[in-house]
Structure formats: C-alpha cells, structure tokens
Scaffold this motif. Structure first.
Motif, mmCIF file in Angstrom:
data_model
loop_
_atom_site.group_PDB
_atom_site.id
_atom_site.type_symbol
_atom_site.label_atom_id
_atom_site.label_comp_id
_atom_site.label_asym_id
_atom_site.label_seq_id
_atom_site.Cartn_x
_atom_site.Cartn_y
_atom_site.Cartn_z
ATOM 1 N N VAL A 172 0.836 -1.200 0.000
ATOM 2 C CA VAL A 172 0.000 0.000 0.000
ATOM 3 C C VAL A 172 0.878 1.260 0.000
ATOM 4 N N TRP A 173 1.900 1.263 0.848
ATOM 5 C CA TRP A 173 2.782 2.426 0.964
ATOM 6 C C TRP A 173 3.480 2.725 -0.362
ATOM 7 N N LEU A 174 4.004 1.692 -0.992
ATOM 8 C CA LEU A 174 4.759 1.882 -2.222
ATOM 9 C C LEU A 174 3.879 2.294 -3.385
ATOM 10 N N GLU A 175 2.576 2.051 -3.304
ATOM 11 C CA GLU A 175 1.661 2.541 -4.337
ATOM 12 C C GLU A 175 1.672 4.063 -4.381
ATOM 13 N N ARG A 176 1.828 4.690 -3.244
ATOM 14 C CA ARG A 176 1.856 6.160 -3.193
ATOM 15 C C ARG A 176 3.270 6.709 -3.180
ATOM 16 N N PHE A 177 4.161 5.994 -2.535
ATOM 17 C CA PHE A 177 5.516 6.526 -2.370
ATOM 18 C C PHE A 177 6.548 5.507 -2.852
ATOM 19 N N PRO A 178 6.579 5.275 -4.161
ATOM 20 C CA PRO A 178 7.581 4.340 -4.687
ATOM 21 C C PRO A 178 8.975 4.940 -4.568
ATOM 22 N N GLY A 179 9.964 4.082 -4.604
ATOM 23 C CA GLY A 179 11.344 4.563 -4.529
ATOM 24 C C GLY A 179 12.242 3.502 -3.941
ATOM 25 N N ASP A 180 13.505 3.552 -4.314
ATOM 26 C CA ASP A 180 14.451 2.528 -3.884
ATOM 27 C C ASP A 180 14.628 2.502 -2.369
ATOM 28 N N ASP A 181 14.484 3.644 -1.711
ATOM 29 C CA ASP A 181 14.697 3.718 -0.275
ATOM 30 C C ASP A 181 13.395 3.843 0.513
ATOM 31 N N SER A 182 12.278 3.709 -0.153
ATOM 32 C CA SER A 182 10.991 3.934 0.505
ATOM 33 C C SER A 182 10.498 2.656 1.175
ATOM 34 N N SER A 183 9.947 2.807 2.376
ATOM 35 C CA SER A 183 9.343 1.672 3.078
ATOM 36 C C SER A 183 8.490 2.199 4.219
ATOM 37 N N VAL A 184 7.316 1.614 4.380
ATOM 38 C CA VAL A 184 6.470 1.989 5.507
ATOM 39 C C VAL A 184 7.136 1.637 6.828
ATOM 40 N N HIS A 185 8.045 0.668 6.790
ATOM 41 C CA HIS A 185 8.686 0.208 8.024
ATOM 42 C C HIS A 185 9.839 1.106 8.457
ATOM 43 N N LEU A 186 10.060 2.166 7.708
ATOM 44 C CA LEU A 186 11.078 3.146 8.095
ATOM 45 C C LEU A 186 10.469 4.391 8.723
ATOM 46 N N VAL A 187 9.146 4.429 8.830
ATOM 47 C CA VAL A 187 8.489 5.615 9.377
ATOM 48 C C VAL A 187 7.782 5.263 10.677
ATOM 49 N N ASP A 188 7.444 6.298 11.431
ATOM 50 C CA ASP A 188 6.714 6.126 12.684
ATOM 51 C C ASP A 188 5.223 6.377 12.459
ATOM 52 N N MET A 189 4.438 5.947 13.404
ATOM 53 C CA MET A 189 3.030 6.328 13.401
ATOM 54 C C MET A 189 2.951 7.841 13.575
ATOM 55 N N PRO A 190 2.244 8.521 12.697
ATOM 56 C CA PRO A 190 2.202 9.988 12.801
ATOM 57 C C PRO A 190 1.456 10.438 14.047
ATOM 58 N N ALA A 191 1.881 11.567 14.562
ATOM 59 C CA ALA A 191 1.167 12.147 15.700
ATOM 60 C C ALA A 191 -0.214 12.593 15.240
ATOM 61 N N THR A 192 -1.192 12.362 16.052
ATOM 62 C CA THR A 192 -2.565 12.749 15.726
ATOM 63 C C THR A 192 -3.001 13.828 16.708
ATOM 64 N N PRO A 193 -3.327 15.014 16.214
ATOM 65 C CA PRO A 193 -3.678 16.119 17.123
ATOM 66 C C PRO A 193 -4.869 15.770 18.011
ATOM 67 N N THR A 194 -4.733 16.064 19.264
ATOM 68 C CA THR A 194 -5.842 15.786 20.184
ATOM 69 C C THR A 194 -7.009 16.732 19.954
ATOM 70 N N ASP A 195 -6.726 17.899 19.297
ATOM 71 C CA ASP A 195 -7.843 18.816 19.057
ATOM 72 C C ASP A 195 -8.755 18.342 17.931
ATOM 73 N N TRP A 196 -8.399 17.211 17.317
ATOM 74 C CA TRP A 196 -9.350 16.585 16.397
ATOM 75 C C TRP A 196 -10.525 15.966 17.158
#
Length: 975
Positions: A825-849
């Motif tokens: 799923v990640w590579l469908e949007r962000f292809p690239g030789d160094d791209s991987s969902v497993h290299l990123v963190d869960m994004p912070a979600t604002p509590t004011d949502w």
C-alpha cells in the motif's frame, strides 16, 4: 440516455490505482523480503538516534527441525511487539537466537549412530561434539529462512547462538559465579532420570502420558523391636500381631524401601480377616492396619467382601509412630541379610487418603517427598539402581533386571519384585491400572525418579556476592523480582511462576551427556562433598578456562592435557579430578541475558530486557531458568516484562498430532494464503489462551483480509494525483470529515494503548471495524459521489485530505501486523528505492481533532440513516427501485434535537438519495420503523425529475443547463 446526450464517463474522477483486488501474497511476498534486505531496513532503523531503547530478548528455539505452527505464533507475536514499539518512537531491537546444545540435538546424532550400528560411547567425544555442532548449524540456516519468510524483522545477519565460542565462554563464566559465590554443591538426591538416554532431565524436558502398570498392596509385618521374628507388639488393648499395608504403582522401588509414612490427620483402623475366598493371598486371622476411608477398597482388591473382615478398633497416630515394621523381604532365603533392617513408621504431611491404603512406602532414593523424609530422619540412601535402570549386579534376586529396557519398554524388574513378594507371602493384591507418568519428551520413553550424584545450585543458601537488594538467597531474590520488578501479561503468569519458585527444590545443574558446556570445575581427590576443600575455587584457574573457551570454544575442556593446562603451575593435577558432566541446557538459555543483553553492542545498558515472550510452558522452562540463573549472578530477574501465549490446537480444540493428521504447517499456510494471512490469524486471536487454527478458521481470516484490502484499495484509488495544493485545514472541513478526524483521534489513543499493552486483538478489531463500518459502509459510501462527480470543490478537497490523513495512519497502524500488505500500500503512493512503511513512525494525531459534541451529533444522524437505509432496502428487494438515488423519502423525526441535527447537514447526500424531506409530523401508520431506532418513521417516495447522466441523481433541474442531461452540480464540474 438520448442519442445526442454525451457519454460523461470520462469526465468523472474515477479511482485510479494499480493496487490489485487479488493480493497474490504467496508469489509476491518474497520480493518484499528481498527488498527489505537490499535496502537494509533493520540497520537503518538502528541508525535513528535519540530514541528510548526497547529490547525484546528472544527465547532460543532448538535448532533441530522445521518450524511448526507454535513457532510461527511465537515469532509473529514477537515481531508485532518489536515493530509496534519501533513505530511508536522506540529503538526496538530484536536479536534472534538459537539453543544449540543439549539432549534434542545429541539424541538426533545418537539416532544416526544407532541406524549405522555404532555406539556413541566408542566415538571420540570431541568428534561427537563436532557432529552435533554441524547438525545445529544446518538447522539454524533452515529455520532462519523460515522465520524470515514470516516477515519477522531482526538482526538475522548476526543472531546469537549458545554454541558460539563467546557464548560458551560466558556460560562457563556464569557457572563459575555459582562456584565462587557458594551456591554450587554436589549432592545425591532423586532426579528425573531417563534410563534410555542415561541422563538427568529437567521438569521442562518431560511430558506426561498414560501408561499401564501394576499397582500392588504389600504387607509390612509389625515387629516389637529390631528383633525378628516377634509374635506380639504391646498396645493399650494387649497383644497384637498385625501388618501395615502399603500400596504402590512402582513395585520395583520396594527393594529400596526404608520407611513407611502415615498421615497424622488420617483416621486408621485395625482390621481382622474372618473369611476368605479361593485364590486369595490374605489369610484368616491376619490383621491389617489401613486408613478407614480406603479399607473397603483395599480389602476388595484382596478379593474380600464386607462379610470377610471386621474392624477391631481405631489406631491412633501416636500408636503408629511407635511401631516398627520388617521389610517384606526380610529373612527371605538367599537374601543374605540385604533387607534385615527395621522399617520405622513416620508422620508425613504428603500422605493422603485419596487412594491406596493411607500408608506411603518410602524409598528416599526415588522420590522428592521420600528424600525429604529420609533427610529429616536419617534413613540413608540406596544405590540399587544403575544408570540404565538395572538393579546392581550383587543385589539378591533381582541383579541385572531393568526397570526400563533400552527401547523404552518395561523391563523385568517390576515382575520379578512382584513374583518374589508372592513367594515370600508379602503380596496381598495386585491390579493392572493406568497412570499418568513422566516420559522424556525426546525419546518418549518413561523416566524414573532415581538417586544420582549431581551438581546443584542451592536456592536457599545465602549468595556470597553482596547483591542483596532483593534478597540474600536465589529464592528470595526471585520471589521479590516476581512481585515488584516484573510486569506480567497476562497477570496470571505471575501466580504461576511465583508458586513454582516458592515450592521448587534446589536446581539440578548437571547432565550426563556430551554436547554442551561442561561444568568447568575440579574436585579434590579423596575429599567429600561437605569438605571445605572439595571444590577448587581459584580465580586464576577460572580465567585460564575462560580464555581458552573464548578462543577455542568449550571443546577445549575435552582436549588432551586440559586438566594440566587449566590447573597450570598453581595446583598438582594428580590431586584433582576434572568434572565432565555438562550443564543443564536450561542453564545455557538462562544465561543468554549475559552474552546477548550485556555483551553485545545491540544489547542493553543495564543487561535487563524489556520483555521476554514465550509460551505458557516456559514458566517451568526459560522464564524459570533465566530467573534462577540471573538471581544467582546479578541479584534480580533479567527482564522487566513477561508475556505468555497459549498453545496451538486444531479447529476442534484438540492437540495437534501428526498421527491424527490435524497439524497445520506454517509453510503450507504461506503457500496457500501468504504469510500476512498467518500473521492476521495471530493478531485476531486471543493469545493468552490456547489458539485454534484450521482450514475454516483460515478461510475466515482470509475473508477479513479481503474486506480490509478493499477498503485500502478504495482509499488508494481516490488519492491518485493528490497534492498539497488540495489540502484543507480541519477547521475548514465539512462536519462529516471532522467526524472522521474525531474517530482517527480516538483510534490513535486506542491503537497506541493496545500496542503498548501487547493487546493485538483489540488493536486489529478496532481498526477492522473502523475500516469496514465507519469507512466503507458510511464515509466512503457517502463521499463516493463527491469524490467521483465534484469538480475541485472544497468538499472534494476536504475528502481527499481526509483520505491522505487516513492513509498515513492506517498504513502505520497496521504495518506491525500486515507487514507485506502495508508495504505494498505504501509503495503505491511513495515508490522509490529507499521507501518503506517500516522506516516511518506512526504519525502524531492532534488531540484537538477530538470533538465529543460533534461525535454525539453524528451518532444521532447515523441512527436515523440506518432507518432510512433499511426502509429503502425493502423497496429495492421488492424491485420498486433499483438504486437508492431513485428515492426521495419523507423522514418523520420525533426528537427536536435530532431533527435539528439532520436539517443542519445535507441528509439526502448522507442517505444517498436524490432528495429527502424531514418533518416533525407524527409518523403515519404506513411508515417504516426500525425497532432499534425509536421515534423515526420513513415513508417511501420516488424522486421526481430526470436522471442526471453524469451523477445519476434524479433531480428537477436536469436538462436545464449548458451541458445536456446533467444537473447543476455536474454542469459546474464540466466547466
């Protein structure tokens, strides 16, 4: 459509994605594995700085066979822990390891020898050890690839092996700490002994199976003193000629009897035989002392009914304690005085009246309770049984007979003892019964309790290392650690290990094998174990041993001249014996904290793991041995947290067995479905209990996966071409989008709390319900129209912004579970030789949502929507309409607040109708009502107007705009 009306299909913003409906996981997953290895995902994660460490210490599996489903469960759980901790901002390290020593591997090599007609004992021990090492190396390579195929991340390039030279050095060093701190001693006590394998076994190395055996009732004649024969014993009532009757399921232990135990709180009686049938070993006039509760059953076993005996009187505990008996073989012709000793009656709290006679025949060489009684009363030990379970060669009547034959079948010892008892008149009854008995989990042969000189770690002796923060003894330190230093998941794990540690005897460290780390110590010749100079305790000798092990491995202990080499010029080699027993393999694995957590660059700063994770059997295995070992060397538990999972069963809840044909091989599941389906099964299951798996369960898991994949595909398709120019601030979004953001903020808290608590089922259930209900069935269903048909409007831009926010959260929230799919799923949007969902963190979600009032409002709106949807479904089933856009229902709402909420939004869009009328008027009788949605009635009406040829809504204004056959919204979108 009229002939002159254009085809507007190409003007729609239809989803665009190469993300396929069919996953094809079995074929595609290996490419992602290769990709992760090529771009070095694990190493790149370690390069992230400034993150708090989290270390899950891997419990080492044995390197001796292909993986089973229990291995897959264990490793996937570990991987989900590591990945989720990493994506929540930690530096989550995972060093896989293997247990390479011990009986399982040694037994495999012995089997190969036996198949060739060879005897292991005729082979040079160093050569034999090399064969064991090669065997383990081969299986490590196989298992490593099988574990990696499950999508498990870790330092696969540099795992830990207990047979690595440094590991063997540290294991020896950890043993030497017991040697030097005063807890090591040599003793002689009963241990679990495998006659087939000729070694002591740990409790974790045995399993219990039913087997047939002979139960016997045997009389021990009462004697007045140590002089035999004697006709009377003086009691309060006068002369008494009687026998104490014992019951045992191990007749072979009777030649080793040294006492009889009775229960101080049990009621006993004196029973006289008044009649007898033919073929009965009891005699008229015999008097037997029996527990009253068990007398009838015991006498029945002797073929006596109630008319053939009578109870003369009670026998008190004081009277029993004053009795002395003769061994039933005392005075037998040819016994050569072997059994001419007194057999005392002793009180024992372990005696019950649940079965038998209320008397326990006591052989200190063959049971824990018996041993303790023997110590307390100075009964002494017998050494009648040899390593192969045969009676010693000079034992009268039974010399050379074995309890267990080499093939694991019963030997002749039991039969011979029973026959001799019949011959001397000592047997009263025998009965064939089934008992649950200990068997070696490797050879599957029965094991016996046998007294053997072994090396022990004393768990109640003060540890002379000065690390007394949590107690002065190993037991004290362990119990304190369990209660105050360790978090248990589930909490019942605490109770289980606590009770085991609280009641356990000293730790048997030695094994009589060849493959492992030897007990690197020397004993003075001629000295006794209790002598102060029995053990050589010299730091210089220890250092020489450790240096050799670091360079050459533990094989250095077996090389010619090893004793002279290690003793050096400091001690006379002729004055010492070198110990060749090897350490219990649980000591090896219990020591891993030292050479993995303490010594490695990717270990921990304090040598303590954040988590140990294994099956519930490891309360008596790795959790247990690691606790004892660390409490003896570092003064506390080597872990801060312990997570346990259950066993794997088939779909019917039965234990898996190759003979039953109900096993589920991980590779078979991967070949059919892919590893992500196996991982999803783990995530959906309550691992704290036993887990079921089978074809139907896996089909259900695959169905859940397909539903989730459809949600992800919709999201990807409608994000095609999304750019930052389209992004809409939350404050500028319509209420529906802000409600989705509220749900995301709620989920963010739940997901993080669930992962932190290792509650994977609740995490997945929350995400699955959100995707399939809140998104697919509500939000996506409602917003399809805007996404497909709107032009670049604020509403469409807001929806696409929400899809982007959803994408980043769902992919990272689900990545620890569905490692391959989320990468796809990640590579469908962000292809690239160094791209991987497993290299990123869960994004912070604002509590004011978070917007509780908005959420409450939309809960009410969705309730009414359900009633409208249900009413339209009836019309669809009755073929009144084909699609909901053909309807323009009238909705009667009693509650004024709910009605106001509905009027504040485009409720027709929300219900996917072309129009809708909201009214506070009472519902007419013909109105549709949904029982669970009170105060709402729906009256069906057809939409009026023409069908828009672009969005398919039926509206009055269709055909009145510049573009033929469309509504005003679509005309504006066409420009």
């Amino acid at each position: 459509m009229c002939a002159d009306t254009p085809d507007y299909k190409d003007t729609l913003n239809l989803p665009e994605t190469d993300f396929p409906m069919r996953a094809g996981l079995p074929q595609r997953e290996p490419a992602w594995l290769d990709r992760w290895q090529r771009i070095g995902v694990y190493d790149r994660l370690r390069a992230k700085t400034g993150r708090a460490p989290f270390t899950l210490h891997d419990g080492p599996p044995y390197a001796n066979g292909n993986l089973h489903i229990g291995h897959a469960l264990n490793k996937v759980l570990k991987d989900m822990v590591v990945r989720s901790q990493q994506m929540m901002g930690k530096d989550a390290r995972y060093v896989p390891g293997w247990d390479c020593h011990g009986l399982p591997i040694e037994w495999k090599i012995e089997e190969q020898y036996r198949a060739k007609g060879l005897d292991k004992d005729d082979v040079d021990v160093a050569a034999f050890r090399q064969e064991c090492r090669k065997f383990a190396e081969g299986w490590i390579d196989i298992q490593r690839e099988e574990f990696k195929r499950l999508g498990v991340t870790g330092n696969w390039a540099d795992p830990y092996l207990t047979m690595d030279f440094h590991a063997e050095r540290v294991i020896a060093e950890e043993f030497q700490k017991f040697l030097m701190n005063g807890t090591l001693y040599q003793g002689s006590k009963p241990v679990m002994w495998s006659p087939v394998e000729k070694t002591a076994l740990a409790e974790a190395e045995v399993e219990y199976h039913d087997r047939q055996t002979d139960a016997v009732w045997v009389k021990f004649p009462v004697v007045a003193s140590g002089v035999y024969p004697s006709s009377e014993v003086c009691m309060d009532t006068g002369a008494l000629d009687a026998s104490v009757v014992i019951w045992t399921t191990t007749p072979w232990t009777l030649p080793q009897n040294r006492a009889i135990c009775f229960g101080p709180g049990i009621s006993y009686g004196l029973y006289e035989i008044t009649g007898r049938p033919d073929e009965c070993w009891a005699r008229v006039g015999d008097r037997y002392i029996l527990a009253d509760k068990l007398a009838a059953e015991a006498l029945s076993a002797m073929r006596l009914d109630a008319s053939m005996y009578r109870r003369l009187r009670a026998v008190t505990a004081d009277e029993l304690a004053a009795l002395t008996c003769a061994h039933p073989l005392r005075g037998a012709e040819g016994a050569a005085g072997e059994w001419d000793f007194d057999v005392p009656l002793l009180p024992g709290e372990h005696v019950t009246d649940d079965a038998g006679t209320g008397f326990v025949h006591t052989a200190p060489s063959h049971g824990d309770d018996d041993f303790q009684i023997g110590l307390k009363h100075g009964l002494g030990m017998t050494f009648n049984i040899l390593d192969d379970s045969s009676f010693r060669a000079d034992l009268p009547f039974f010399a050379g007979l074995r309890v267990i034959e080499e093939n694991g079948k019963p030997g002749g010892a039991n039969r011979a003892v029973i026959d001799k008892l019949v011959e001397v008149g000592g047997l009263l009854a025998r009965r064939r019964i089934a008992i649950s008995d200990a068997h070696s989990w490797r050879s599957k042969a029965p094991v016996i309790r046998l007294n053997r000189p072994q090396w022990f770690a004393a768990i109640d002796r003060p540890v002379g290392d000065g690390q007394d923060t949590y107690g002065t003894t190993i037991r004290e330190r362990a119990l304190t650690s369990i209660d105050s230093l360790v978090t248990w998941t589930p909490k019942t794990g605490r109770n289980r290990l606590h009770s085991m540690i609280e009641a356990r005897p000293d730790w048997v460290l030695s094994r009589q094998r060849a493959w492992g780390v030897p007990l690197t110590c020397f004993v003075r010749k001629g000295a006794k174990p209790d002598d102060a100079d029995f053990l050589l305790r010299d730091p210089k000798v220890n250092a020489r041993i450790l240096d050799a092990f670091e360079a050459e491995g533990a094989d250095a202990w077996y090389k010619p001249g090893a004793k002279e080499r290690f003793l050096g010029n400091d001690h006379d080699p002729s004055a010492y014996d070198q110990v060749f027993d090897i350490l219990d393999v649980w000591f090896d694995s219990g020591s891993t904290h030292a050479f993995v957590l303490r010594d490695r660059d990717d270990g921990t700063t304090d040598g303590i793991a954040d988590l140990y994770l294994e099956g519930t059997d490891q309360h008596r295995g790795w959790f247990h041995s690691s606790m004892l070992q660390a409490c003896g060397t570092i003064g506390r538990a080597p872990y801060r947290g312990v997570l346990t999972h259950g066993f794997t069963l088939d779909e019917k809840g039965m234990k898996m067995s190759k003979s039953l044909g109900n096993t589920v091989a991980p590779q078979a599941v991967i070949d059919q479905y892919g590893a992500d389906i196996l991982r999803l099964w783990v995530a959906q299951s309550d691992y704290t209990a036993d887990l079921r798996i089978g074809p139907e369960i896996l089909k259900g898991t695959a169905d859940s996966y397909r539903r989730l994949r459809n949600t992800l595909r919709f999201m990807l398709g409608n994000l095609a071409g999304f750019s930052e120019d389209e992004r809409v601030a939350p404050a500028d979004m319509p209420e529906l989008e802000r409600w989705v953001l509220h749900r995301l903020a709620e989920l963010d808290q739940k997901v993080r709390a669930g992962y932190a608590a290792y509650d994977f089922p609740s995490v997945f259930r929350a995400l699955f319900d959100f995707c399939t209900v809140d998104l697919s069935a509500v939000y996506f269903d409602i917003r399809k129209d805007a996404l497909y048909c709107d032009g670049p409007t604020p509403r469409r831009n807001a929806a696409r912004t929400v899809l982007d926010l959803l994408f980043h959260r769902l992919t990272t929230w689900l990545a620890p579970i569905l490692v391959f799919t989320m990468e796809e799923v990640w590579l469908e949007r962000f292809p690239g030789d160094d791209s991987s969902v497993h290299l990123v963190d869960m994004p912070a979600t604002p509590t004011d949502w978070l917007d509780a009032p908005l959420a409450a409002k939309w809960t009410a709106i969705r309730r009414v929507r359900r009633a409208v949807t249900a009413a339209l479904e009836i019309q669809r089933q009755d073929k009144v309409i084909g699609a909901s856009l053909e309807a323009a229902p009238v909705v009667h709402v009693e509650d004024a607040e709910t009605l106001a909420a509905l009027r504040s939004v485009d409720f027709a869009d929300i219900c996917i109708t072309s129009d809708i009328t909201l009214t506070a008027d009472p519902s007419p009788q013909e109105a549709f009502r949904l029982p669970e949605v009170e105060g709402v009635g729906v009256v069906f009406e057809k939409a009026t107007g023409e069908k828009c040829q672009r969005c398919w809504k039926i509206l009055p204004d269709v055909g009145q705009h510049a573009h033929p056959g469309v509504c005003a919204r679509c005309d504006a979108a066409l420009g």
